[in-house]
Design a protein around this motif. Structure first.
Motif, PDB file in Angstrom:
ATOM      1  N   GLY A   1      -4.560  -5.495  -2.437  1.00  0.00           N
ATOM      2  CA  GLY A   1      -5.433  -4.486  -3.002  1.00  0.00           C
ATOM      3  C   GLY A   1      -5.136  -4.217  -4.460  1.00  0.00           C
ATOM      4  O   GLY A   1      -4.511  -5.028  -5.154  1.00  0.00           O
ATOM      5  N   ASP A   2      -5.545  -3.047  -4.913  1.00  0.00           N
ATOM      6  CA  ASP A   2      -5.443  -2.705  -6.333  1.00  0.00           C
ATOM      7  C   ASP A   2      -4.018  -2.762  -6.862  1.00  0.00           C
ATOM      8  O   ASP A   2      -3.773  -3.220  -7.986  1.00  0.00           O
ATOM      9  N   LEU A   3      -3.054  -2.267  -6.074  1.00  0.00           N
ATOM     10  CA  LEU A   3      -1.673  -2.197  -6.562  1.00  0.00           C
ATOM     11  C   LEU A   3      -1.045  -3.579  -6.680  1.00  0.00           C
ATOM     12  O   LEU A   3      -0.263  -3.838  -7.601  1.00  0.00           O
ATOM     13  N   MET A   4      -1.373  -4.471  -5.759  1.00  0.00           N
ATOM     14  CA  MET A   4      -0.869  -5.838  -5.849  1.00  0.00           C
ATOM     15  C   MET A   4      -1.568  -6.601  -6.968  1.00  0.00           C
ATOM     16  O   MET A   4      -0.943  -7.397  -7.670  1.00  0.00           O
ATOM     17  N   GLU A   5      -2.863  -6.332  -7.144  1.00  0.00           N
ATOM     18  CA  GLU A   5      -3.577  -6.985  -8.248  1.00  0.00           C
ATOM     19  C   GLU A   5      -3.044  -6.518  -9.602  1.00  0.00           C
ATOM     20  O   GLU A   5      -2.997  -7.281 -10.561  1.00  0.00           O
TER      21      GLU A   5
ATOM     22  N   ALA B   1      -1.434  -8.675   2.256  1.00  0.00           N
ATOM     23  CA  ALA B   1      -1.445  -7.364   2.894  1.00  0.00           C
ATOM     24  C   ALA B   1      -2.859  -7.082   3.377  1.00  0.00           C
ATOM     25  O   ALA B   1      -3.823  -7.626   2.828  1.00  0.00           O
ATOM     26  N   GLY B   2      -2.989  -6.219   4.385  1.00  0.00           N
ATOM     27  CA  GLY B   2      -4.301  -5.988   4.961  1.00  0.00           C
ATOM     28  C   GLY B   2      -4.784  -4.556   4.925  1.00  0.00           C
ATOM     29  O   GLY B   2      -5.883  -4.271   5.378  1.00  0.00           O
ATOM     30  N   GLU B   3      -3.964  -3.632   4.406  1.00  0.00           N
ATOM     31  CA  GLU B   3      -4.384  -2.231   4.370  1.00  0.00           C
ATOM     32  C   GLU B   3      -3.655  -1.522   3.231  1.00  0.00           C
ATOM     33  O   GLU B   3      -2.688  -2.054   2.677  1.00  0.00           O
TER      34      GLU B   3
ATOM     35  N   GLY C   1       3.501  -4.080  -0.992  1.00  0.00           N
ATOM     36  CA  GLY C   1       3.382  -5.346  -1.698  1.00  0.00           C
ATOM     37  C   GLY C   1       3.478  -5.191  -3.200  1.00  0.00           C
ATOM     38  O   GLY C   1       4.134  -5.996  -3.873  1.00  0.00           O
ATOM     39  N   GLY C   2       2.847  -4.151  -3.728  1.00  0.00           N
ATOM     40  CA  GLY C   2       2.924  -3.923  -5.170  1.00  0.00           C
ATOM     41  C   GLY C   2       4.352  -3.682  -5.624  1.00  0.00           C
ATOM     42  O   GLY C   2       4.800  -4.228  -6.647  1.00  0.00           O
ATOM     43  N   ALA C   3       5.093  -2.872  -4.859  1.00  0.00           N
ATOM     44  CA  ALA C   3       6.490  -2.579  -5.217  1.00  0.00           C
ATOM     45  C   ALA C   3       7.371  -3.821  -5.069  1.00  0.00           C
ATOM     46  O   ALA C   3       8.255  -4.070  -5.899  1.00  0.00           O
TER      47      ALA C   3
END
Length: 385
Positions: A39-43, A9-11, A18-20
Motif C-alpha cells: 500500500g501507500d506506506l510500502m510505496e 502485504a494484503g491489508e 512492510g513500510g517499517a
C-alpha cells in the motif's frame, strides 16, 4: 550485487509493518531493491506495487466468494512473478490466506528463501497450523515474545522482533491539555469507549456498550464518555447515540485531516482514566497509553461454541498473556451483558492502579526502549540469509 527482496502485504496493518521493514532494510543495506505488492506506506519506501493492495483486503466468506477466482488468479500471478524474478528472499506479511498460498507455490517451484512476518496465533487455537506453515516458510518474524519456541518446534527459524505498538507516538501533556480544552472537558474523569472497527462488531456491541455505560454513569455521573470512532463505522456508532449516555463525546475522523485525528485519538487515549474496549489489539494501544481497561466481546453463537471447544488459552487479552497475569477483566460471549460490564467498570474505577504494573511489563516485553521493530525485523532477515 544488490539485495533483491520480493515483499507483499494484503491489508493496511501489513502495509505499516512492510513500510517499517523496508525502511529498516534500506538503513542496513543501501543496495536493496524491492518488488511486490503493498500500500501507500510500502510505496513510499520505493515499492512499485504490481497491483493495488486493496484487491486483497477482503474479509469474511461472503466477501471472498464473489472474488475467489480473481484472488486465485492473483495468487498464481504473484507466485509466478516471484519465481521469475528469483529474489534473494520472499517476505510475506500477515494475510495468510493470500501470503501462505503464494509462498507454497513459490517453494514448489524454486528454492527461494521465504520469510513470513506475523506468526499465526497457534498459542490460542489450531496449533497444527505451524506444522503446515513450515512446509513453505523458512523463517517467521514474531510480534510476541512467547512465539519463537512454538514456531521453532514446528521446524522454522523464528525471531522476536518487537510489536509495532512500542514505536507508536504517545500524546504529550500539552496535547492532552489541548484535547481537554478543545472539547470543553475541563478536569472531568474520562471513560474511553471503543466498540470496534467493523460493522458486525459495532452492530452487536454498540447497544450493549451504551447500556453498560449508562448504568456505570448512574453511579459515576462525574465521568464523561469519549468515543474515537473508526472511520468505517462512524455513522453506525452515531446512529446508536440514543442508547448511549447523553453527554457522550463522539469523535468523527471524517471531520479532520488524518494526521490531526490521529493526534486527537492519541490524546483521548492518554487523557482517559479507564476504557471499555472490544477485544483485539486495541488492548495494546491502551496499555501503551497506561489506560486501565475492561474488555468485552459478543460472538456469534456458533463461533462462541467452536471457540470454547478449541481454545488453548483462558484469556483473549494480549496484556494478560504477555504480562502473564489476568488483571484485565473480560466480559466475553454470554458474559458480554450490560450489567456485568458496568460492574467491572465500577470495580476498575475504584482500583485502576491494579493494571498499571501489568501494562508496563507488557510494553517492556514487547520491545519498548529497544530498536524499532522494523529495524529489528530487517536485521533478523539479513542475519539469516
Amino acid at each position: 550485487m544488490s539485495l533483491k527482496v520480493f515483499i507483499l502485504a494484503g491489508e493496511p496493518s501489513g502495509d505499516r509493518l512492510g513500510g517499517a521493514l523496508m525502511a529498516g532494510l534500506k538503513e542496513l543495506r543501501r543496495d536493496v531493491a524491492f518488488d511486490g505488492i503493498g500500500g501507500d506506506l510500502m510505496e513510499a519506501q520505493g515499492l512499485a506495487s504490481r497491483f493495488p493492495m486493496q484487491e486483497l483486503s477482503v474479509m469474511g466468506l461472503a466477501e471472498v466468494l464473489p472474488k475467489y477466482r480473481h484472488l486465485k488468479r492473483r495468487i498464481r500471478e504473484t507466485a509466478e512473478a516471484v519465481i521469475a524474478q528469483q529474489p534473494d528472499v520472499l517476505i510475506t506479511i500477515d494475510s495468510p490466506d493470500f501470503s501462505l498460498r503464494v509462498a507454497s507455490m513459490v517453494k514448489a517451484g524454486s528454492n527461494i528463501r521465504t520469510v513470513h512476518y506475523v506468526a499465526p496465533s497457534v498459542w490460542a487455537w489450531r496449533p497444527k497450523r505451524a506444522v503446515k506453515m513450515a512446509k513453505s516458510i523458512d523463517q517467521v518474524l514474531a510480534l510476541l515474545p512467547f512465539e519463537p519456541p512454538l514456531m521453532e518446534a514446528a521446524g522454522m527459524d523464528c525471531d522476536f522482533v518487537g510489536h509495532p505498538v512500542v514505536s507508536e507516538p504517545l500524546a504529550t501533556a500539552a496535547e492532552i491539555d489541548s484535547f481537554r480544552a478543545q472539547f470543553d472537558l475541563g478536569q472531568a474523569p474520562l471513560l474511553l469507549a471503543l466498540p470496534g472497527s467493523r460493522r458486525s462488531e459495532v452492530t452487536r456491541l454498540g447497544p450493549i456498550f451504551g447500556e453498560a455505560l449508562q448504568a456505570f454513569q448512574h453511579f459515576h455521573p462525574e465521568h464523561r464518555v469519549v468515543v474515537p470512532c473508526a472511520a468505517p463505522v462512524t455513522d453506525l456508532v452515531r446512529a446508536q447515540a440514543e442508547e448511549w449516555p447523553e453527554d457522550t463525546l463522539f469523535l468523527d475522523p471524517k471531520a479532520y485531516e488524518a494526521e490531526d485525528f490521529a493526534a486527537i485519538k492519541r490524546a483521548a487515549f492518554a487523557a482517559s482514566d479507564l476504557a471499555l474496549a472490544a477485544s483485539g489489539t486495541v488492548s495494546l494501544e491502551l496499555a501503551a497509553a497506561a489506560t486501565p481497561m475492561v474488555i468485552a466481546y459478543r460472538f456469534q453463537w456458533l463461533t462462541w461454541q467452536i471457540m470454547k471447544r478449541m481454545a488453548l488459552i483462558d484469556t483473549v487479552t494480549l496484556v494478560n498473556l504477555v504480562s502473564e497475569t489476568r488483571v484485565v477483566p473480560e466480559c466475553l460471549g454470554p458474559d458480554c451483558e450490560a450489567e456485568m460490564i458496568a460492574h467491572e467498570l465500577d470495580a476498575l474505577a475504584k482500583a485502576p492502579e491494579l493494571q498499571k504494573a501489568a501494562m508496563a511489563v507488557t510494553m517492556q516485553r514487547l520491545g519498548l526502549g529497544g530498536e524499532a521493530p522494523g529495524l529489528r525485523a530487517a536485521r533478523a532477515v539479513l542475519n539469516r540469509l
